[in-house]
Design a protein around this motif. Structure first.
Motif, PDB file in Angstrom:
ATOM      1  N   ILE A   4      28.350  22.559 -96.073  1.00 52.12           N
ATOM      2  CA  ILE A   4      28.565  22.096 -94.700  1.00 52.12           C
ATOM      3  C   ILE A   4      27.556  20.993 -94.405  1.00 52.12           C
ATOM      4  O   ILE A   4      26.361  21.159 -94.621  1.00 52.12           O
ATOM      5  CB  ILE A   4      28.381  23.242 -93.675  1.00 52.12           C
ATOM      6  CG1 ILE A   4      29.326  24.398 -93.961  1.00 52.12           C
ATOM      7  CG2 ILE A   4      28.598  22.726 -92.251  1.00 52.12           C
ATOM      8  CD1 ILE A   4      29.052  25.628 -93.096  1.00 52.12           C
ATOM      9  N   GLU A   5      28.054  19.854 -93.935  1.00 53.25           N
ATOM     10  CA  GLU A   5      27.176  18.750 -93.523  1.00 53.25           C
ATOM     11  C   GLU A   5      27.610  18.289 -92.134  1.00 53.25           C
ATOM     12  O   GLU A   5      28.715  17.790 -91.957  1.00 53.25           O
ATOM     13  CB  GLU A   5      27.271  17.591 -94.518  1.00 53.25           C
ATOM     14  CG  GLU A   5      26.780  17.928 -95.915  1.00 53.25           C
ATOM     15  CD  GLU A   5      27.032  16.799 -96.897  1.00 53.25           C
ATOM     16  OE1 GLU A   5      26.213  15.859 -96.938  1.00 53.25           O
ATOM     17  OE2 GLU A   5      28.055  16.848 -97.603  1.00 53.25           O
ATOM     18  N   VAL A   6      26.733  18.482 -91.179  1.00 55.31           N
ATOM     19  CA  VAL A   6      27.006  18.110 -89.790  1.00 55.31           C
ATOM     20  C   VAL A   6      26.035  16.998 -89.409  1.00 55.31           C
ATOM     21  O   VAL A   6      24.817  17.148 -89.566  1.00 55.31           O
ATOM     22  CB  VAL A   6      26.825  19.319 -88.853  1.00 55.31           C
ATOM     23  CG1 VAL A   6      26.967  18.898 -87.394  1.00 55.31           C
ATOM     24  CG2 VAL A   6      27.832  20.408 -89.198  1.00 55.31           C
ATOM     25  N   LEU A  14      26.378  15.554 -84.236  1.00 54.69           N
ATOM     26  CA  LEU A  14      27.547  16.142 -83.591  1.00 54.69           C
ATOM     27  C   LEU A  14      27.341  16.216 -82.078  1.00 54.69           C
ATOM     28  O   LEU A  14      26.297  16.650 -81.599  1.00 54.69           O
ATOM     29  CB  LEU A  14      27.795  17.538 -84.156  1.00 54.69           C
ATOM     30  CG  LEU A  14      29.184  18.141 -83.941  1.00 54.69           C
ATOM     31  CD1 LEU A  14      30.249  17.298 -84.622  1.00 54.69           C
ATOM     32  CD2 LEU A  14      29.220  19.566 -84.490  1.00 54.69           C
ATOM     33  N   SER A  23      22.511  17.936 -85.942  1.00 57.77           N
ATOM     34  CA  SER A  23      22.682  17.657 -87.370  1.00 57.77           C
ATOM     35  C   SER A  23      22.126  18.831 -88.161  1.00 57.77           C
ATOM     36  O   SER A  23      21.013  19.297 -87.890  1.00 57.77           O
ATOM     37  CB  SER A  23      21.948  16.377 -87.779  1.00 57.77           C
ATOM     38  OG  SER A  23      22.480  15.237 -87.120  1.00 57.77           O
ATOM     39  N   THR A  79      22.631  21.032 -92.289  1.00 64.48           N
ATOM     40  CA  THR A  79      23.268  21.174 -93.597  1.00 64.48           C
ATOM     41  C   THR A  79      23.147  22.620 -94.040  1.00 64.48           C
ATOM     42  O   THR A  79      22.111  23.251 -93.850  1.00 64.48           O
ATOM     43  CB  THR A  79      22.596  20.258 -94.641  1.00 64.48           C
ATOM     44  OG1 THR A  79      22.709  18.891 -94.215  1.00 64.48           O
ATOM     45  CG2 THR A  79      23.257  20.405 -96.005  1.00 64.48           C
ATOM     46  N   THR A 132      29.463  24.552 -81.128  1.00 66.00           N
ATOM     47  CA  THR A 132      29.163  23.928 -82.420  1.00 66.00           C
ATOM     48  C   THR A 132      29.962  24.586 -83.540  1.00 66.00           C
ATOM     49  O   THR A 132      30.541  23.912 -84.402  1.00 66.00           O
ATOM     50  CB  THR A 132      27.654  24.035 -82.722  1.00 66.00           C
ATOM     51  OG1 THR A 132      26.913  23.372 -81.698  1.00 66.00           O
ATOM     52  CG2 THR A 132      27.325  23.396 -84.069  1.00 66.00           C
ATOM     53  N   ILE A 148      32.739  23.031 -86.190  1.00 62.29           N
ATOM     54  CA  ILE A 148      32.579  23.120 -87.636  1.00 62.29           C
ATOM     55  C   ILE A 148      33.820  23.713 -88.296  1.00 62.29           C
ATOM     56  O   ILE A 148      34.214  23.309 -89.395  1.00 62.29           O
ATOM     57  CB  ILE A 148      31.326  23.942 -87.990  1.00 62.29           C
ATOM     58  CG1 ILE A 148      30.060  23.173 -87.602  1.00 62.29           C
ATOM     59  CG2 ILE A 148      31.282  24.288 -89.478  1.00 62.29           C
ATOM     60  CD1 ILE A 148      28.780  23.978 -87.745  1.00 62.29           C
ATOM     61  N   SER A 177      30.079  13.598 -87.173  1.00 64.59           N
ATOM     62  CA  SER A 177      30.913  13.876 -88.340  1.00 64.59           C
ATOM     63  C   SER A 177      30.617  15.253 -88.912  1.00 64.59           C
ATOM     64  O   SER A 177      29.509  15.777 -88.785  1.00 64.59           O
ATOM     65  CB  SER A 177      30.686  12.814 -89.424  1.00 64.59           C
ATOM     66  OG  SER A 177      29.364  12.885 -89.930  1.00 64.59           O
ATOM     67  N   ILE A 178      31.646  15.838 -89.537  1.00 64.24           N
ATOM     68  CA  ILE A 178      31.542  17.144 -90.189  1.00 64.24           C
ATOM     69  C   ILE A 178      32.175  17.022 -91.566  1.00 64.24           C
ATOM     70  O   ILE A 178      33.319  16.569 -91.692  1.00 64.24           O
ATOM     71  CB  ILE A 178      32.275  18.237 -89.395  1.00 64.24           C
ATOM     72  CG1 ILE A 178      31.716  18.349 -87.972  1.00 64.24           C
ATOM     73  CG2 ILE A 178      32.179  19.585 -90.123  1.00 64.24           C
ATOM     74  CD1 ILE A 178      32.587  19.156 -87.041  1.00 64.24           C
ATOM     75  N   LYS A 179      31.427  17.422 -92.590  1.00 62.82           N
ATOM     76  CA  LYS A 179      31.968  17.466 -93.947  1.00 62.82           C
ATOM     77  C   LYS A 179      31.989  18.908 -94.432  1.00 62.82           C
ATOM     78  O   LYS A 179      30.993  19.626 -94.292  1.00 62.82           O
ATOM     79  CB  LYS A 179      31.142  16.608 -94.905  1.00 62.82           C
ATOM     80  CG  LYS A 179      31.335  15.110 -94.725  1.00 62.82           C
ATOM     81  CD  LYS A 179      30.577  14.328 -95.783  1.00 62.82           C
ATOM     82  CE  LYS A 179      30.807  12.832 -95.633  1.00 62.82           C
ATOM     83  NZ  LYS A 179      30.074  12.060 -96.690  1.00 62.82           N
TER      84      LYS A 179
END
Length: 322
Positions: A5-7, A10, A24, A26, A46, A50, A60-62
Motif C-alpha cells: 500500500i502506498e498512499v 491523500l 501519506s 506506506t 482514509t 484505500i 494517489s493510492i497504489k
C-alpha cells in the motif's frame, strides 16, 4: 519487503469540511500498521479511500504497485476489508453469506468450499453457522465480518476496529489470527484500544483532524512518553520523604513523583532527564543508602499519555516522526 500500500498526499473534502488532509503512508508486506486517532480524526475515511469505497479529492493510492484509480477492480481483488459495524445481510446465515461472498469474489466451487471451512474453523463460527445473522450477538456479527474479509486470502487486509464487541478471549483469538497472517500480508487496523498496538502492530500511525501526526514503531511511540525509562519502586511510608529528597539531588533525575499505595507503602517514580536510562543510578543509590525496596521496575512508556499529548497538540518531545 514489498510495498503493498502506498498512499501519497491523500485528501478528502466534504464541502467545507476537510476530513483527510495530506496523509501519506506506506505499508509493506509483513507489516501490521495500527491506525490511531480520536473519533472524527479521519481514520475511517482514509480506510474507505484505500479500499476504493470512497474517491479521494486529491492524492494517489497504489495497491501492489498499481494505481487504484486506474484499475480499481484488480486492486480490490487483493484487498480484504472489514468496515466499521460489520454490515451484512441480516436474513442470511453465516453459511449462506460466506457462500455469497465467495461467488462475488469469483472463487471456484472447490476453492470456495475449502476456504469457507478453513475460515469458519479459524474464527470459530461453527456454532452459529446456520443461525440468521440478525439474531447473532455483536461479537459474532463482527466475526462474520472478519470471515468475509479474509475468505479470498487477500494480500492486503484493512480492518476498522476488528476486535470491537469481542470479549477478552475472542480478542485474543483475533489478535493471534492477525499475527499468524501478517508475514505474508500488509495489514492496517484502526483501533481505539492502545494495548492492541503493543499486542499485534509493527508500526503505528496517529491521525487527528485529518492530518498524520506520527508514524513509527510502537517502541518509538512509547519513547515519546514522559514515563519512558522512568524507574518506579515501592518503599515503606516512613523513609519515603528522605528517599525522595535523595532522588531529587541526583543529576540524572529530572523529577520525582509519589503516590500512596496503602497506609504502609508509597510508590515513587523517578523521571530521567531527556528520557535517558537511569535504572543503574537508582539501583546504586538504593544499595548505597540501604533502602528497603519492595519492587523496582523500568517504565517502557504510557501509550495513553502519548496519544493524548500528540492528538491534543501538547506533545513537546524531541525527534518526533511524521
Amino acid at each position: 519487503m514489498d510495498n503493498l500500500i502506498e498512499v501519497t498526499d491523500l485528501r478528502k473534502q466534504f464541502g467545507n469540511l476537510v476530513a483527510v488532509d495530506g496523509v501519506s503512508l506506506t505499508v509493506r508486506r509483513g507489516e501490521v500498521l495500527g491506525f490511531l486517532g480520536p473519533n472524527g480524526a479521519g481514520k475511517s475515511t482514509t480506510m474507505k479511500m484505500i479500499t476504493g469505497f470512497l474517491a479521494p479529492t486529491s492524492g494517489s493510492i497504489k495497491i501492489c504497485g498499481r494505481a487504484l484509480v486506474e484499475d480499481p477492480l484488480a486492486a480490490k481483488t487483493r484487498i480484504g476489508y472489514l468496515p466499521e459495524g460489520a454490515p451484512a445481510y441480516g436474513e442470511m446465515t453465516p453459511a449462506t453469506f460466506l457462500d455469497f461472498i465467495g461467488d462475488i469474489r469469483g472463487l471456484s466451487r472447490a476453492t470456495k468450499d475449502l476456504r469457507v471451512r478453513e475460515v469458519v474453523a479459524k474464527i470459530h463460527l461453527d456454532g452459529v453457522l446456520h443461525q440468521t445473522i440478525e439474531t447473532l450477538s455483536k461479537g459474532f456479527k463482527r466475526r462474520v465480518g472478519l470471515a468475509q474479509a479474509i475468505l479470498h486470502d487477500p494480500e492486503i487486509l484493512v480492518m476498522d476496529e476488528p476486535t470491537d464487541g469481542l470479549d477478552p478471549n475472542q480478542k485474543h483469538e483475533v489478535r493471534a489470527l492477525i499475527k499468524e497472517m501478517s508475514p505474508t500480508k500488509g495489514i492496517i487496523i484502526s483501533t481505539h484500544i492502545l494495548e492492541e498496538v503493543d499486542a499485534v502492530c509493527t508500526r503505528a500511525a496517529i491521525i487527528a483532524k485529518g492530518r498524520l501526526l506520527f508514524s513509527g514503531t510502537p517502541t518509538e511511540l512509547a519513547g515519546r512518553s514522559r514515563y519512558h525509562n522512568a524507574v518506579t519502586f515501592s518503599v515503606d511510608v516512613g523513609p519515603a520523604p528522605e528517599i525522595v529528597k535523595t532522588l531529587q539531588a541526583l543529576a540524572e533525575v529530572g523529577a520525582v513523583e509519589q503516590a500512596s499505595r496503602d497506609a504502609a507503602t508509597v510508590r515513587i517514580t523517578a523521571f530521567p532527564r531527556n528520557r535517558q536510562a537511569i535504572f543503574s543510578t537508582i539501583e546504586a543509590a538504593s544499595r548505597h543508602n540501604s533502602w528497603s525496596v519492595h519492587e523496582m521496575f523500568v517504565e517502557s512508556g504510557h501509550l495513553d499519555e502519548v496519544f493524548r499529548s500528540i492528538t491534543t497538540g501538547t506533545d513537546n518531545s524531541e525527534g518526533h516522526r511524521t
